[in-house]
Design a protein around this motif. Structure first.
Motif, mmCIF file in Angstrom:
data_model
loop_
_atom_site.group_PDB
_atom_site.id
_atom_site.type_symbol
_atom_site.label_atom_id
_atom_site.label_comp_id
_atom_site.label_asym_id
_atom_site.label_seq_id
_atom_site.Cartn_x
_atom_site.Cartn_y
_atom_site.Cartn_z
ATOM 1 N N LYS A 1 0.931 -0.737 -0.173
ATOM 2 C CA LYS A 1 -0.239 0.010 0.154
ATOM 3 C C LYS A 1 1.179 1.493 0.296
ATOM 4 N N GLY A 2 2.162 1.215 -0.008
ATOM 5 C CA GLY A 2 3.100 2.227 0.565
ATOM 6 C C GLY A 2 3.626 2.651 1.254
ATOM 7 N N VAL A 3 2.820 2.361 2.246
ATOM 8 C CA VAL A 3 3.045 3.400 3.558
ATOM 9 C C VAL A 3 4.712 2.270 4.219
ATOM 10 N N ARG A 4 5.431 1.904 3.429
ATOM 11 C CA ARG A 4 6.311 1.119 3.625
ATOM 12 C C ARG A 4 7.771 0.982 2.697
ATOM 13 N N ARG A 5 8.668 1.935 3.061
ATOM 14 C CA ARG A 5 9.839 0.784 1.793
ATOM 15 C C ARG A 5 10.347 -0.132 2.208
ATOM 16 N N LEU A 6 10.965 0.256 3.591
ATOM 17 C CA LEU A 6 11.555 -1.286 3.310
ATOM 18 C C LEU A 6 10.974 -1.813 4.749
ATOM 19 N N VAL A 7 11.588 -3.263 4.953
ATOM 20 C CA VAL A 7 10.645 -3.655 6.238
ATOM 21 C C VAL A 7 12.531 -4.686 6.717
ATOM 22 N N LEU A 8 12.333 -4.552 8.099
ATOM 23 C CA LEU A 8 13.117 -5.212 8.701
ATOM 24 C C LEU A 8 12.334 -6.425 10.194
ATOM 25 N N CYS A 9 12.661 -7.259 10.096
ATOM 26 C CA CYS A 9 11.876 -8.499 10.952
ATOM 27 C C CYS A 9 13.028 -9.428 11.619
ATOM 28 N N THR A 10 13.336 -9.870 13.076
ATOM 29 C CA THR A 10 14.018 -10.264 13.227
ATOM 30 C C THR A 10 13.366 -11.948 13.495
ATOM 31 N N ILE A 11 13.669 -12.627 12.998
ATOM 32 C CA ILE A 11 12.734 -14.020 12.989
ATOM 33 C C ILE A 11 13.620 -15.114 12.970
ATOM 34 N N CYS A 12 12.422 -16.199 13.287
ATOM 35 C CA CYS A 12 13.457 -17.891 13.402
ATOM 36 C C CYS A 12 13.661 -17.448 11.010
ATOM 37 N N ASP B 1 10.955 -8.111 -3.218
ATOM 38 C CA ASP B 1 12.773 -7.912 -3.434
ATOM 39 C C ASP B 1 13.154 -8.427 -1.589
ATOM 40 N N TYR B 2 13.815 -9.462 -1.070
ATOM 41 C CA TYR B 2 13.934 -9.608 0.244
ATOM 42 C C TYR B 2 15.563 -9.670 0.407
ATOM 43 N N LEU B 3 16.385 -10.236 1.770
ATOM 44 C CA LEU B 3 17.165 -9.733 2.003
ATOM 45 C C LEU B 3 17.234 -10.537 2.859
ATOM 46 N N VAL B 4 18.066 -11.559 2.603
ATOM 47 C CA VAL B 4 18.403 -12.450 4.712
ATOM 48 C C VAL B 4 19.506 -12.980 5.168
ATOM 49 N N GLN B 5 19.672 -12.721 6.084
ATOM 50 C CA GLN B 5 21.610 -12.637 7.041
ATOM 51 C C GLN B 5 20.853 -12.730 8.048
ATOM 52 N N PRO B 6 21.889 -13.506 8.662
ATOM 53 C CA PRO B 6 21.928 -14.666 9.528
ATOM 54 C C PRO B 6 21.778 -13.337 11.287
ATOM 55 N N VAL B 7 21.519 -14.660 11.826
ATOM 56 C CA VAL B 7 21.925 -13.247 12.737
ATOM 57 C C VAL B 7 22.880 -14.432 14.414
ATOM 58 N N THR B 8 22.013 -15.089 14.261
ATOM 59 C CA THR B 8 22.142 -16.404 15.198
ATOM 60 C C THR B 8 21.556 -17.817 14.731
ATOM 61 N N ALA B 9 22.247 -19.155 15.294
ATOM 62 C CA ALA B 9 21.641 -19.612 14.785
ATOM 63 C C ALA B 9 19.921 -20.035 14.914
ATOM 64 N N ASP B 10 19.844 -19.356 15.662
ATOM 65 C CA ASP B 10 18.139 -19.734 15.391
ATOM 66 C C ASP B 10 17.613 -17.914 15.174
ATOM 67 N N LYS B 11 18.230 -17.331 15.127
ATOM 68 C CA LYS B 11 17.937 -15.619 13.932
ATOM 69 C C LYS B 11 17.860 -15.375 13.385
ATOM 70 N N VAL B 12 17.300 -14.943 12.154
ATOM 71 C CA VAL B 12 18.043 -13.783 11.296
ATOM 72 C C VAL B 12 17.490 -12.645 11.267
ATOM 73 N N ASN B 13 18.027 -11.783 10.503
ATOM 74 C CA ASN B 13 17.110 -10.721 9.621
ATOM 75 C C ASN B 13 16.590 -10.390 8.526
ATOM 76 N N LEU B 14 15.026 -10.719 8.464
ATOM 77 C CA LEU B 14 14.237 -10.188 6.577
ATOM 78 C C LEU B 14 14.335 -9.021 6.662
ATOM 79 N N TYR B 15 15.295 -8.522 5.562
ATOM 80 C CA TYR B 15 14.811 -7.508 5.268
ATOM 81 C C TYR B 15 13.904 -7.498 4.537
ATOM 82 N N PHE B 16 12.830 -6.527 3.839
ATOM 83 C CA PHE B 16 12.211 -6.663 2.017
ATOM 84 C C PHE B 16 11.703 -5.058 1.732
ATOM 85 N N GLY B 17 11.364 -4.841 1.198
ATOM 86 C CA GLY B 17 11.421 -3.298 0.075
ATOM 87 C C GLY B 17 11.874 -3.336 -1.054
ATOM 88 N N HIS B 18 11.787 -1.929 -1.465
ATOM 89 C CA HIS B 18 12.401 -1.921 -2.407
ATOM 90 C C HIS B 18 13.422 -1.815 -3.342
#
Length: 125
Positions: A24-35, A52-69
């Motif tokens: 809906k255009g409210v966000r241009r980029l989102v970051l969530c730290t999830i399993c 489009d998205y990007l996943v970056q490892p944080v720990t063995a049981d967490k990753v940062n998931l970015y998505f957006g433009h």
């Protein structure tokens, strides 16, 4: 339903809401730290919606998931290549602004971080 299942369900509901806001255009980029499991499920959703998205490892049981433009993700790839708590004040400010955090609060955070004393350098440094 176990506590872990409940937490995953809550994470997925939140992420689906973020997808809605992005579309809906409210966000241009989102970051969530999830399993990692949730990240794989979300990656499938994002691919299906051609987001489009990007996943970056944080720990063995967490990753940062970015998505957006794509341009936002390209910028993230340029400077977020270490744990978020190790970002410089400038990198932290830039990421916060890109994520749509309150600008005056980001400015205050930046100024506070810049006023911190620099770590001591060891002998011979």
């Amino acid at each position: 339903m176990s506590a872990d299942d409940f937490n995953r369900h809550t994470d997925l509901k939140m992420l689906l809401h973020h997808i809605y806001e992005f579309q809906k255009g409210v966000r241009r980029l989102v970051l969530c730290t999830i399993c990692p499991t949730c990240a794989r499920l979300m990656a499938e959703r994002l691919q299906a919606r051609r987001i489009d998205y990007l996943v970056q490892p944080v720990t063995a049981d967490k990753v940062n998931l970015y998505f957006g433009h794509r341009a936002c993700l390209d910028a993230v790839r340029m400077f977020v290549h270490k744990p978020l708590n190790e970002l410089s004040a400038e990198e932290d400010f830039m990421l916060g602004v890109m994520l749509g955090y309150d600008l005056p609060m980001q400015c205050e955070r930046y100024c506070i971080r810049k006023r911190r004393p620099l770590p001591a350098v060891g002998a011979g440094g």
